[in-house]
Scaffold this motif. Structure first.
Motif, PDB file in Angstrom:
ATOM      1  N   THR A   1       3.449   0.625   7.686  1.00  0.00           N
ATOM      2  CA  THR A   1       3.007   0.421   6.306  1.00  0.00           C
ATOM      3  C   THR A   1       2.158  -0.847   6.286  1.00  0.00           C
ATOM      4  O   THR A   1       2.093  -1.581   7.282  1.00  0.00           O
TER       5      THR A   1
ATOM      6  N   ASN B   1       0.810  -1.221   0.000  1.00  0.00           N
ATOM      7  CA  ASN B   1       0.000   0.000   0.000  1.00  0.00           C
ATOM      8  C   ASN B   1       0.841   1.268   0.000  1.00  0.00           C
ATOM      9  O   ASN B   1       0.297   2.364  -0.148  1.00  0.00           O
ATOM     10  N   ASP B   2       2.143   1.136   0.172  1.00  0.00           N
ATOM     11  CA  ASP B   2       3.081   2.257   0.059  1.00  0.00           C
ATOM     12  C   ASP B   2       4.251   1.817  -0.786  1.00  0.00           C
ATOM     13  O   ASP B   2       4.817   0.739  -0.564  1.00  0.00           O
ATOM     14  N   LYS B   3       4.633   2.665  -1.747  1.00  0.00           N
ATOM     15  CA  LYS B   3       5.810   2.354  -2.562  1.00  0.00           C
ATOM     16  C   LYS B   3       7.061   2.429  -1.713  1.00  0.00           C
ATOM     17  O   LYS B   3       7.976   1.608  -1.855  1.00  0.00           O
TER      18      LYS B   3
ATOM     19  N   VAL C   1       8.420   3.985   2.458  1.00  0.00           N
ATOM     20  CA  VAL C   1       8.022   4.496   3.772  1.00  0.00           C
ATOM     21  C   VAL C   1       9.288   4.822   4.540  1.00  0.00           C
ATOM     22  O   VAL C   1      10.367   4.283   4.256  1.00  0.00           O
TER      23      VAL C   1
END
Length: 277
Positions: free
Chosen positions: A94, A84-86, A88
């Motif tokens: 995350t 859900n995060d490229k 962090v």
């Protein structure tokens, strides 16, 4: 469906009938049936057992017919996983979303998911309906109908920099070991600031200046860098200078003119990108 040794066999395997006992003698009646693996059908197999006379009475016996119905299904399951995060920053949370879809032609039960989380990430929590867990092992408390999907979100904490891959292994009562993975990049942003007095000794009324050096000692680019300078009584701010700096007599913090610094009171914002080192 089970073979003669009691082992459950798939739809695309050969099925074998069990042993039949006739007149207290073991007779191997092996029936070979090849069943296509792309059909969901019910097959009716007739088994005929006959003997001329009884070993005990000598009387003639009649044929015995046994009908066996075999339901052949094609269970399938797909697993999709996304980060859900490229990327962090270390110390932040995350998450990963796992979507399980029944792509076969029969209902799936006893769905389990085991999550591999590498060092550098720590399991925090999960989000999902009808899921329970014991550590990083998850159980879906329901059935997954044909064409339906279920979702599980796994939340982790980050502790250090790196490119981390997590792996989800999913099983059910009919489909085994479907694997999906996703990775996330974790950065550790750091900077240092050093202020140098350019005039250690001056006479009252003479100007004095300070040089502020901001250095990116982390492993990623930094934007929106700013400093706040507080001047004590006895010093009155008169201005600033520097290569590629831009002075605003009026404006808002963070206004980008060309490239360099902008001023808003005692706050100075760098409008460029500060690379590592």
């Amino acid at each position: 469906v089970k073979n003669e040794s009691g082992k459950v066999v798939d739809a695309n395997m050969t099925l074998a009938a069990s042993y039949f006992k006739v007149c207290e003698k073991m007779v191997d009646d092996l029936l070979m049936v090849r069943i296509p693996n792309n059909k969901n059908l019910a097959y009716l197999q007739n088994v005929y057992v006959s003997a001329n006379e009884s070993a005990h009475t000598g009387e003639n016996t009649t044929d015995v017919v046994s009908n066996v119905t075999v339901l052949v299904t094609n269970p399938q399951m797909s697993v999709n996983k996304t980060a859900n995060d490229k990327y962090v920053y270390a110390g932040n949370k995350t998450s990963f979303t796992i979507t399980i879809t029944n792509t076969g032609d029969t209902v799936l039960d006893n769905i389990t998911l085991e999550e591999y989380i590498p060092e550098g990430l720590i399991y925090d929590s999960f989000i999902g309906s009808n899921w329970t867990n014991e550590g990083t092992k998850f159980l879906y408390n329901g059935s997954l109908g044909v064409g339906d999907s279920i979702e599980l979100i796994i939340v982790v904490n980050t502790t250090k920099s790196g490119n981390f891959e997590t792996v989800s292994t999913v099983n059910s009562d009919k489909v085994y070991r479907v694997v999906a993975d996703a990775d996330v990049i974790v950065y550790t942003p750091k900077l240092t600031v050093r202020e140098i007095s350019n005039n250690p000794l001056v006479i009252v009324g003479q100007p004095v200046s300070f040089t502020v050096v901001v250095t990116n000692i982390g492993d990623c680019e930094l934007t929106g860098v700013y400093t706040v300078n507080n001047f004590p009584d006895g010093l009155i701010y008169t201005g600033y200078e520097g290569a590629d700096w831009n002075k605003l007599t009026r404006g808002s913090l963070g206004v980008d003119t060309t490239s360099g610094w902008t001023q808003d009171g005692n706050k100075f914002t760098y409008s460029g990108t500060l690379q590592p080192g």
